[in-house]
Design a protein around this motif. Structure first.
Motif, PDB file in Angstrom:
ATOM      1  N   GLU A 410       0.838  -1.140   0.063  1.00 39.21           N
ATOM      2  CA  GLU A 410      -0.020  -0.008  -0.160  1.00 39.21           C
ATOM      3  C   GLU A 410       0.777   1.275  -0.033  1.00 39.21           C
ATOM      4  N   SER A 411       1.904   1.175   0.568  1.00 39.13           N
ATOM      5  CA  SER A 411       2.902   2.391   0.880  1.00 39.13           C
ATOM      6  C   SER A 411       4.193   2.645  -0.100  1.00 39.13           C
ATOM      7  N   PHE A 412       4.408   1.247  -0.825  1.00 35.77           N
ATOM      8  CA  PHE A 412       5.403   1.521  -1.938  1.00 35.77           C
ATOM      9  C   PHE A 412       5.311   0.316  -2.867  1.00 35.77           C
ATOM     10  N   THR A 413       6.248   0.657  -3.895  1.00 37.06           N
ATOM     11  CA  THR A 413       6.206  -0.489  -4.856  1.00 37.06           C
ATOM     12  C   THR A 413       7.997  -0.554  -5.085  1.00 37.06           C
ATOM     13  N   LEU A 414       8.221  -1.808  -5.182  1.00 34.87           N
ATOM     14  CA  LEU A 414       9.846  -2.255  -5.274  1.00 34.87           C
ATOM     15  C   LEU A 414      10.114  -3.272  -6.510  1.00 34.87           C
ATOM     16  N   SER A 415      10.735  -2.801  -7.133  1.00 38.80           N
ATOM     17  CA  SER A 415      11.545  -3.537  -8.196  1.00 38.80           C
ATOM     18  C   SER A 415      12.847  -4.069  -8.134  1.00 38.80           C
ATOM     19  N   GLN A 416      13.139  -5.227  -8.513  1.00 40.00           N
ATOM     20  CA  GLN A 416      14.583  -5.769  -8.201  1.00 40.00           C
ATOM     21  C   GLN A 416      15.088  -6.356  -9.532  1.00 40.00           C
ATOM     22  N   THR A 417      16.362  -6.105  -9.799  1.00 35.38           N
ATOM     23  CA  THR A 417      17.222  -7.067 -10.718  1.00 35.38           C
ATOM     24  C   THR A 417      18.297  -7.823 -10.180  1.00 35.38           C
ATOM     25  N   GLU A 418      18.371  -8.925 -10.628  1.00 34.27           N
ATOM     26  CA  GLU A 418      19.613  -9.905  -9.996  1.00 34.27           C
ATOM     27  C   GLU A 418      20.366 -10.319 -11.137  1.00 34.27           C
ATOM     28  N   LEU A 419      21.634 -10.448 -10.837  1.00 35.72           N
ATOM     29  CA  LEU A 419      22.680 -11.020 -11.693  1.00 35.72           C
ATOM     30  C   LEU A 419      23.559 -11.694 -10.864  1.00 35.72           C
ATOM     31  N   GLN A 420      23.315 -12.942 -11.207  1.00 31.85           N
ATOM     32  CA  GLN A 420      24.080 -14.188 -10.051  1.00 31.85           C
ATOM     33  C   GLN A 420      25.399 -14.743 -10.888  1.00 31.85           C
ATOM     34  N   VAL A 421      26.553 -14.756 -10.202  1.00 30.44           N
ATOM     35  CA  VAL A 421      27.625 -15.554 -10.727  1.00 30.44           C
ATOM     36  C   VAL A 421      27.903 -16.638  -9.806  1.00 30.44           C
ATOM     37  N   ALA A 422      28.186 -17.601 -10.317  1.00 32.16           N
ATOM     38  CA  ALA A 422      28.384 -18.935  -9.387  1.00 32.16           C
ATOM     39  C   ALA A 422      29.670 -19.627  -9.905  1.00 32.16           C
ATOM     40  N   LEU A 423      30.467 -20.147  -9.140  1.00 31.93           N
ATOM     41  CA  LEU A 423      31.712 -20.846  -9.323  1.00 31.93           C
ATOM     42  C   LEU A 423      31.527 -22.138  -8.344  1.00 31.93           C
ATOM     43  N   GLY A 424      31.914 -23.261  -9.118  1.00 30.55           N
ATOM     44  CA  GLY A 424      31.866 -24.493  -8.158  1.00 30.55           C
ATOM     45  C   GLY A 424      32.617 -25.800  -8.903  1.00 30.55           C
ATOM     46  N   GLY A 425      32.441 -26.724  -8.278  1.00 33.86           N
ATOM     47  CA  GLY A 425      33.115 -27.997  -8.878  1.00 33.86           C
ATOM     48  C   GLY A 425      32.533 -29.205  -8.164  1.00 33.86           C
ATOM     49  N   GLY A 426      32.882 -30.421  -8.551  1.00 32.62           N
ATOM     50  CA  GLY A 426      32.571 -31.552  -8.200  1.00 32.62           C
ATOM     51  C   GLY A 426      32.959 -32.931  -8.619  1.00 32.62           C
ATOM     52  N   LEU A 427      32.556 -34.092  -8.029  1.00 27.60           N
ATOM     53  CA  LEU A 427      33.154 -35.215  -8.467  1.00 27.60           C
ATOM     54  C   LEU A 427      32.121 -35.969  -9.383  1.00 27.60           C
ATOM     55  N   LEU A 428      32.589 -36.623 -10.423  1.00 24.08           N
ATOM     56  CA  LEU A 428      31.660 -37.315 -11.607  1.00 24.08           C
ATOM     57  C   LEU A 428      31.368 -38.736 -11.010  1.00 24.08           C
ATOM     58  N   LEU A 429      30.182 -38.973 -11.122  1.00 26.92           N
ATOM     59  CA  LEU A 429      29.680 -40.558 -10.806  1.00 26.92           C
ATOM     60  C   LEU A 429      29.000 -40.933 -11.671  1.00 26.92           C
ATOM     61  N   PRO A 430      29.483 -41.821 -12.483  1.00 26.10           N
ATOM     62  CA  PRO A 430      28.499 -42.611 -13.582  1.00 26.10           C
ATOM     63  C   PRO A 430      27.640 -43.451 -13.138  1.00 26.10           C
ATOM     64  N   ALA A 431      26.493 -43.604 -13.683  1.00 25.06           N
ATOM     65  CA  ALA A 431      25.450 -44.410 -13.251  1.00 25.06           C
ATOM     66  C   ALA A 431      24.630 -44.878 -14.470  1.00 25.06           C
ATOM     67  N   GLY A 432      25.181 -45.794 -15.048  1.00 27.80           N
ATOM     68  CA  GLY A 432      24.732 -46.124 -16.604  1.00 27.80           C
ATOM     69  C   GLY A 432      24.535 -44.792 -17.325  1.00 27.80           C
ATOM     70  N   PRO A 433      23.594 -44.706 -18.043  1.00 23.47           N
ATOM     71  CA  PRO A 433      23.495 -43.688 -18.957  1.00 23.47           C
ATOM     72  C   PRO A 433      23.364 -42.180 -18.085  1.00 23.47           C
ATOM     73  N   VAL A 434      23.063 -42.157 -16.893  1.00 24.53           N
ATOM     74  CA  VAL A 434      23.140 -40.809 -16.159  1.00 24.53           C
ATOM     75  C   VAL A 434      24.520 -40.849 -15.771  1.00 24.53           C
ATOM     76  N   GLU A 435      24.838 -39.449 -15.725  1.00 27.22           N
ATOM     77  CA  GLU A 435      26.317 -38.945 -15.147  1.00 27.22           C
ATOM     78  C   GLU A 435      25.879 -37.987 -13.824  1.00 27.22           C
ATOM     79  N   LEU A 436      25.939 -38.443 -12.527  1.00 26.16           N
ATOM     80  CA  LEU A 436      25.884 -37.667 -11.470  1.00 26.16           C
ATOM     81  C   LEU A 436      27.251 -36.728 -11.298  1.00 26.16           C
ATOM     82  N   THR A 437      26.927 -35.636 -10.518  1.00 21.79           N
ATOM     83  CA  THR A 437      27.802 -34.748 -10.172  1.00 21.79           C
ATOM     84  C   THR A 437      27.573 -34.328  -8.705  1.00 21.79           C
ATOM     85  N   VAL A 438      28.336 -34.356  -7.881  1.00 26.61           N
ATOM     86  CA  VAL A 438      28.125 -34.110  -6.459  1.00 26.61           C
ATOM     87  C   VAL A 438      29.079 -33.012  -6.170  1.00 26.61           C
TER      88      VAL A 438
END
Length: 527
Positions: A410-438
């Motif tokens: 009622e008293s205000f209007t808020l607009s927000q823009t987000e720009l997200q940057v992510a860096l990561g890594g993990g281990l590959l775990l094959p499971a048949g045709p699917v490859e998991l990453t943890v």
């Protein structure tokens, strides 16, 4: 009398194998015993070979899991029990249609008996047990040392030509077929390089499609024996351990061609293209050798495999040409010479620890939904792009996401823009045709907010003054689990779930730690 080439037969139940196969009950008893009698050195791969043969029958041999008995312990009595259960199944189903028994054994043996975990199973007793089975066809494959072989011409014609099988006119068949890994007096060889017995290795490779001489999608008993005989003899002649001649004992009557396996049931296909030639081997992600073959230029070769990750290697002295392949369900990958990467031979082995993929870099585009960085704004919906680099057992990645959101009060209007940057890594775990990453990733979200209050908006219209926008950076950290599935040669579908904590602002300007949950889906393209 020694024949330079041995016998093959066409076997079937009825005029058409394709029509008969659905009506036929198949029962399998698969036996493997590393341990023989006291004083005998244990075999290295007999039980592993039995497990491989058992699995292949389930996928490509038309044998239901409840009709396949795997015996790796219990000695001779364990085999007798499994055969008794097989007999019961065949007897109950006999009124509904024809039945077939497939018996396989890999173990120590002498001229009179199999040696199973400190016990003896006389071959005469085994022959009697199989002969008494209420089945139309009984097939026995014996990969054991020093088993006697009696070559009989009934049901086929011996040939001295290079091809060891000459097929007779088709007919309906009943009877018993014994295929032995070696001739009388010869040892059945185990090879450390194959991680299995030589004869069984070529039998398994043949059932995967290498024995399909007419390329009709079905491996008949005659085709299998032709393939196993030729390749076992050729390989053993080069080993320095002496030639190994697979042999047979056939007691048949009638006509026909019997299909032992349909390789398409394995779930995926690897095709070596016309320009690929030479000595090649194929291994799965568990370092198990799937097939070893010599291929001539000018024709393609199809190998049926389970969906999953495989390595194809063409050794050349101290170097090799190699490539890794990921196959999904019902997928087919055709390899050409250009797909192979030239590397030192040591790197061509799974234990080398370095990637062989020609395209270790992948770009992605996708969509993500997040629990949001500001209370009251609700879920945040991101469009994302990403880049990742894979090694043999791990992956590193970076991604960039963009979203816009708003909130009205009622008293205000808020607009927000987000720009997200992510860096990561993990281990590959094959499971048949699917490859998991943890793994885990660190995130930094740049936030720009524009706040308009009702009273300030009115003041701005009167005095030309408005509230300035504000910005900040929201840090975050947490684990993730991702899965990718191959859609095409260079395209994969990925889904992911991530959790963590963020140091996020409130709309009143204060900041607090709050949990964060993200779900995303993306398409990955190999560069």
């Amino acid at each position: 009398m020694r024949w330079g080439a041995l016998l093959g037969v066409w076997l079937c139940f009825g005029a058409s194998a394709a029509n008969a196969a659905p009506e036929e009950l198949r029962v399998a008893v698969v036996v493997g015993s590393d341990d023989g009698l006291r004083g005998e050195a244990p075999l290295d791969y007999a039980e592993a070979d039995a497990r491989r043969f058992h699995q292949l029958l389930l996928h490509a041999g038309s044998v239901a899991p409840e009709h396949a008995f795997l015996v790796t312990e219990g000695g001779a009595d364990g085999v007798r029990l499994a055969l008794a259960r097989a007999r019961e199944l065949l007897a109950r189903a006999r009124r509904q249609g024809p039945g077939a028994l497939v018996f396989y054994v890999s173990a120590h043996a002498d001229a009179e008996s199999l040696h199973l975990a400190g016990t003896r199973l006389p071959l005469a007793e085994l022959r009697r047990l199989l002969a008494d089975m209420p089945a139309t066809l009984r097939l026995a494959l014996v990969d054991a040392c020093r088993t006697p072989a009696v070559a009989r011409a009934k049901g086929g014609t011996p040939s001295t030509a290079e091809v060891p099988v000459r097929l007779e006119a088709p007919s309906e068949v009943e009877g018993t077929v014994w295929l032995m890994a070696s001739s009388e007096g010869e040892p059945a060889q185990e090879w450390a390089s194959l991680r299995g017995a030589l004869f069984t290795h070529h039998v398994l490779a043949g059932l995967r499609g290498l024995a399909d001489a007419d390329d009709d999608g079905a491996v008949t008993l005659a085709e299998l024996y032709t393939h196993a005989w030729r390749h076992t003899l050729a390989s053993s002649a080069l080993s320095g351990a002496g030639a190994q001649h697979p042999s047979f004992d056939i007691r048949l009557s009638g006509w026909g061609e019997w299909v032992l396996a349909r390789p398409a049931g394995m779930g995926a296909s690897l095709v070596l293209g016309e320009d690929v030639e030479g000595h090649l081997w194929v291994a799965d992600h568990q370092q198990e050798l799937v097939a070893e073959l010599h291929k001539a230029r000018g024709s393609s070769t199809r190998l049926a495999v389970r969906p999953g990750r495989y390595r194809v290697v063409r050794p050349e002295g101290t170097f090799a040409e190699a490539v890794d392949v990921q196959l999904g369900w019902r997928a087919e990958r055709v390899l050409t010479r250009s797909d192979f990467l030239r590397v030192p031979l040591q790197r061509a082995r799974w234990r080398g620890g370095t990637p062989l993929a020609l395209r270790p870099w992948e770009a992605s585009v996708g969509y993500a939904v997040s629990s949001g960085s500001l209370q009251g704004l609700g879920a945040a919906h991101f469009g994302e792009v990403g880049l990742r680099h894979r090694w043999s057992r791990s992956v590193a990645r970076a991604r960039l996401g963009l979203t816009r959101a708003g909130m009205e009060r009622e008293s205000f209007t808020l607009s927000q823009t987000e720009l997200q940057v992510a860096l990561g890594g993990g281990l590959l775990l094959p499971a048949g045709p699917v490859e998991l990453t943890v793994g885990a990733e660190a995130r930094a979200t740049w936030v720009w907010q524009s706040l308009r209050r009702v009273d300030e908006e009115q003041a701005g219209r009167i005095f030309g003054v408005g509230e300035a926008g504000r910005w900040g950076i929201i840090p975050g950290l947490g684990p993730f689990v991702a899965a990718t599935y191959p859609l095409a040669e260079r395209l994969q579908l990925g889904v992911e779930g991530a959790a963590g904590v963020t140091h996020a602002p409130r709309y009143d300007g204060k900041a607090e730690l709050q949990p964060s949950v993200q779900l995303r889906a993306a398409l990955h393209v190999a560069l």
